[in-house]
Design an enzyme around this catalytic site. Structure first.
Site, mmCIF file in Angstrom:
data_model
loop_
_atom_site.group_PDB
_atom_site.id
_atom_site.type_symbol
_atom_site.label_atom_id
_atom_site.label_comp_id
_atom_site.label_asym_id
_atom_site.label_seq_id
_atom_site.Cartn_x
_atom_site.Cartn_y
_atom_site.Cartn_z
ATOM 1 N N ILE A 457 0.824 -1.207 0.000
ATOM 2 C CA ILE A 457 0.000 0.000 0.000
ATOM 3 C C ILE A 457 0.863 1.265 0.000
ATOM 4 O O ILE A 457 0.422 2.340 0.405
ATOM 5 C CB ILE A 457 -0.966 0.002 1.190
ATOM 6 C CG1 ILE A 457 -0.215 -0.067 2.519
ATOM 7 C CG2 ILE A 457 -1.950 -1.142 1.078
ATOM 8 C CD1 ILE A 457 -1.113 0.082 3.744
ATOM 9 N N GLU A 658 3.029 1.189 11.882
ATOM 10 C CA GLU A 658 2.132 1.957 12.742
ATOM 11 C C GLU A 658 2.802 2.601 13.944
ATOM 12 O O GLU A 658 2.350 3.639 14.430
ATOM 13 C CB GLU A 658 0.988 1.044 13.212
ATOM 14 C CG GLU A 658 0.064 0.695 12.070
ATOM 15 C CD GLU A 658 -0.884 -0.448 12.381
ATOM 16 O OE1 GLU A 658 -2.070 -0.180 12.613
ATOM 17 O OE2 GLU A 658 -0.426 -1.604 12.385
#
Length: 693
Positions: A457, A658
């Site tokens: 992504i 993250e």
């Protein structure tokens, strides 16, 4: 031959992306393609009483207007979030209530504005408040954490503590806002469905589509070779994918559907606002005795999504008495969903801000306070962490940031109108692994091909997996190719939860090792058809013991604040992280800096401004919803410490997508307090909150 893993390497698809050759979801060629345009509900709660499509159908080029009265039927009970155009109910403003299909996107957009809808409107409730009588205890918090956790006797421990803090922090809603919006191109071929989709995992999308349309999974293929960002908002199937497939079946031709930027604010997910109560009990030296974290959040009337806000606190610092709870209320709003480091991002803002307040109360340096509360044992499970390098991150970060000379007194540093301050926060995120499968093939020309349904992504996952394969095969780099992003490839889980590379690399490693074994045992050249092996890590992953596995980090920030206007400028951010074995330093640094920048955006700029009169966000575009841009972002530096952990996977890799955002907002808010003496407990830190007294 030099090892590929651990070395910088340009992304394999870099040239295609900068030249435009890389195709995204609505850029794949399709004969006779039609275009769809969403018609959103303009009420927050009620039913569609009447649909008038006369004017819309009169627009030249319009092929169909779908709504609950004429849309193809879906199989009920599969996924309420995408069960659209099936009944007249309206659960939130922005819900899809009609879809126009036309020969051009311009015609579809024009006609969408001409669809006339009459509603039976019902009163709505959209405001998250601590006094809401609708809060309840969910069975679990996302994805499968216990709702509440209690160790020791929190009430007794807190009451007996020498220093006690009872504080409330608030965060607003946030929106993922990837560069590529949610978009799909769907077409039916001989009863089979093929979808090019902007998704973080084509396998789960395929499975849901198959169930919704009553098809066997092998009759659905989803392709996500290039995805323009997701941040969690593209995990699993979204409404545009289902509607594109529905429309393509109805008009019997390929259909493209890309949501507008405004349409991505809500209906495809967002980070829920939170109200968090933090209670800290400590001795006068700042050692924690009792920690309480009670989190409130919202969900929709359609689907329960309980954000795991307080889970961060369960594993971060030592405390003999700990209590964390989650309560959620159903409102007439879209369903919240995953957004980068869900739960841990807002949870870290609250806890790490509270620790800064505790450091001030105890007159202990904020870095030292965190070191005093470090622990090799997980406070919740009582098990040793497989690795824990939080202290290394804090000490190395303090050295690099030049923290030692810091005067802890607020408002001590100034130059003219500007006040200067520095702040710190710890951070953590789980190191998860999921089973995956991969294939590796040796071809007669001496080259190799590795295939796995991983999704890149924008993280560089394709390149990192290729590096793992190059080393495992012991082959020249230019002789190894990799294919990802297609449900027809060996199955792999989604790009989310910082578990992508951790899971996929394991499967790629095993496939390449198995191929090398086969080649070593074979006599003679590779056969004309090549030699192929496919391997799954299901059994290995299932055999892993349940242990606390986490990545760690330390965030540092320096700000300056105009004491007359309240303007805040972040001068620098520095982060040091322990994220396992590093595969590609270039893409790792990019991910960490990106997360830190997103944390800056959270601290100072981003806020979903909800207009409760109409049940929608007033700033539902990138003009009103301010995401930090180049002028807002200072020098951002990301480093890491040695942290290979083979208890996570055989390569010692942990996820890093993250953790960069976790704690970043707290570090900046703590720096603002150090500069001004004003403690902001509700994000974002805006001018009005600093101009007090």
């Amino acid at each position: 031959m030099s090892a590929a893993v651990g070395r910088r390497h340009t992304r394999l698809e870099a040239y295609d992306k900068v030249t435009g050759a890389a195709r995204y979801a609505t850029e794949y060629p399709a004969d006779g393609v039609a275009y769809a345009w969403l018609v959103p509900a303009t009420i927050a709660r009620g039913t569609v009483a009447e649909v008038d499509t006369t004017a819309a159908l009169a627009v030249d080029g319009v092929l169909a207007v779908l709504h609950h009265g004429n849309a193809p039927r879906l199989v009920p009970g599969v996924d309420a979030e995408v069960f659209r155009l099936q009944d007249p109910s309206v659960h939130f403003r922005g819900q899809a209530v009609a879809l126009v299909v036309a020969q051009t996107s311009e015609a579809a957009r024009e006609a969408a504005g001409l669809v006339r809808l009459r509603y039976d409107v019902q009163p709505h409730h959209t405001r998250l408040t601590a006094g809401d009588d609708g809060f309840y205890r969910p069975d679990h918090v996302n994805p499968s954490y216990p709702t509440d956790v209690l160790t020791g006797d929190f009430d007794a421990g807190f009451d007996a503590a020498e220093v006690r803090l009872d504080l409330t922090y608030r965060t607003p809603s946030y929106h993922n806002s990837p560069m590529e919006p949610h978009a799909s191109t769907a077409q039916w071929r001989d009863g089979c469905l093929v979808v090019h989709d902007s998704s973080q995992g084509s396998g789960p999308v395929r499975d849901v589509l198959a169930r919704l349309f009553g098809l066997p999974p092998e009759s659905v293929r989803t392709i996500s070779r290039h995805v323009g960002g997701g941040f969690g908002g593209k995990l699993y199937v979204k409404v545009q994918t289902v509607l594109a497939a529905m429309a393509a079946r109805h008009v019997d031709r390929p259909v493209r559907l890309a949501l507008t930027r405004q349409q991505t604010f809500g209906p495809v997910g967002y980070r829920t606002p939170t109200i968090q109560r933090i209670r800290l009990g400590a001795d006068r030296d700042g050692r924690l005795v009792a920690v309480g974290h009670d989190a409130l959040s919202q969900t929709s009337q359609v689907t329960e999504f309980a954000e795991q806000t307080a889970v961060y606190t369960r594993h971060m610092y030592a405390a003999p008495h700990l209590r964390s709870t989650h309560r959620v209320t159903r409102l007439d709003v879209p369903t919240p969903f995953w957004m980068r480091a869900p739960g841990f991002t807002p949870g870290s803002f609250a806890l790490e801000s509270a620790l800064d307040e505790l450091a001030s109360a105890c007159r202990v340096d904020p870095v030292e306070l965190r070191l005093r509360n470090d622990t090799p044992i997980d406070p919740t499970s009582g098990q040793p962490f497989t690795s824990r390098n939080l202290a290394a991150c804090l000490t190395d970060g303090a050295r690099r940031f030049d923290w030692a000379p810091r005067d802890p007194t607020p408002r001590a540093r100034r130059s003219g109108r500007w006040l200067f301050g520095t702040g710190v926060a710890g951070c953590t995120y789980p190191a998860r692994v999921r089973p995956a499968a991969a294939s590796a093939a040796a071809l007669p020309d001496g080259s190799f091909e590795v295939r796995i349904n991983a999704t890149d992504i924008g993280t560089g996952a394709r390149t990192a997996l290729w590096q793992v394969a190059v080393d495992a095969l012991g082959a020249p780099p230019d002789q190894v190719r990799i294919e990802v992003g297609d449900s027809a490839l060996p199955a792999a889980d989604v790009a989310g939860g910082s578990m992508g590379l951790t899971s996929w690399s394991w499967a790629v490693l095993r496939a390449c090792e198995r191929l090398c074994d086969r080649l070593g045992a074979a006599s003679g050249p590779v056969p004309a058809g090549g030699l192929l092996v496919e391997v799954s890590t299901d059994e290995e992953v299932a055999a892993q013991p349940t242990l606390p596995r986490f990545a760690y980090g330390a965030q540092f920030a320096e700000v300056r604040v105009d004491q007359e206007t309240g303007e805040v400028r972040v001068l620098r951010q520095l982060g040091v992280f322990a994220v396992g074995r590093v595969v590609n330093p270039s893409t790792l640094r990019s991910q960490l800096i990106g997360g830190m920048t997103m944390g800056l955006s959270m601290a100072l700029h981003e806020v979903g401004a909800f207009d409760h009169r109409y049940g929608t966000w007033a700033n539902h575009d990138l003009a009103g919803y301010h995401v930090s841009s180049n002028a807002d972002v200072p020098a951002v530096r990301a480093y890491w410490v040695p942290d290979a952990d083979v208890a996570v996977n055989p390569l010692g890799i942990k996820g890093a997508g993250e953790i960069g955002i976790v704690g970043a907002a707290a570090a900046i808010a703590n720096a603002v307090h150090h500069a001004t003496g004003v403690r902001v407990r509700e994000l974002p830190v805006t001018l009005d909150k600093l101009l007090v007294g």
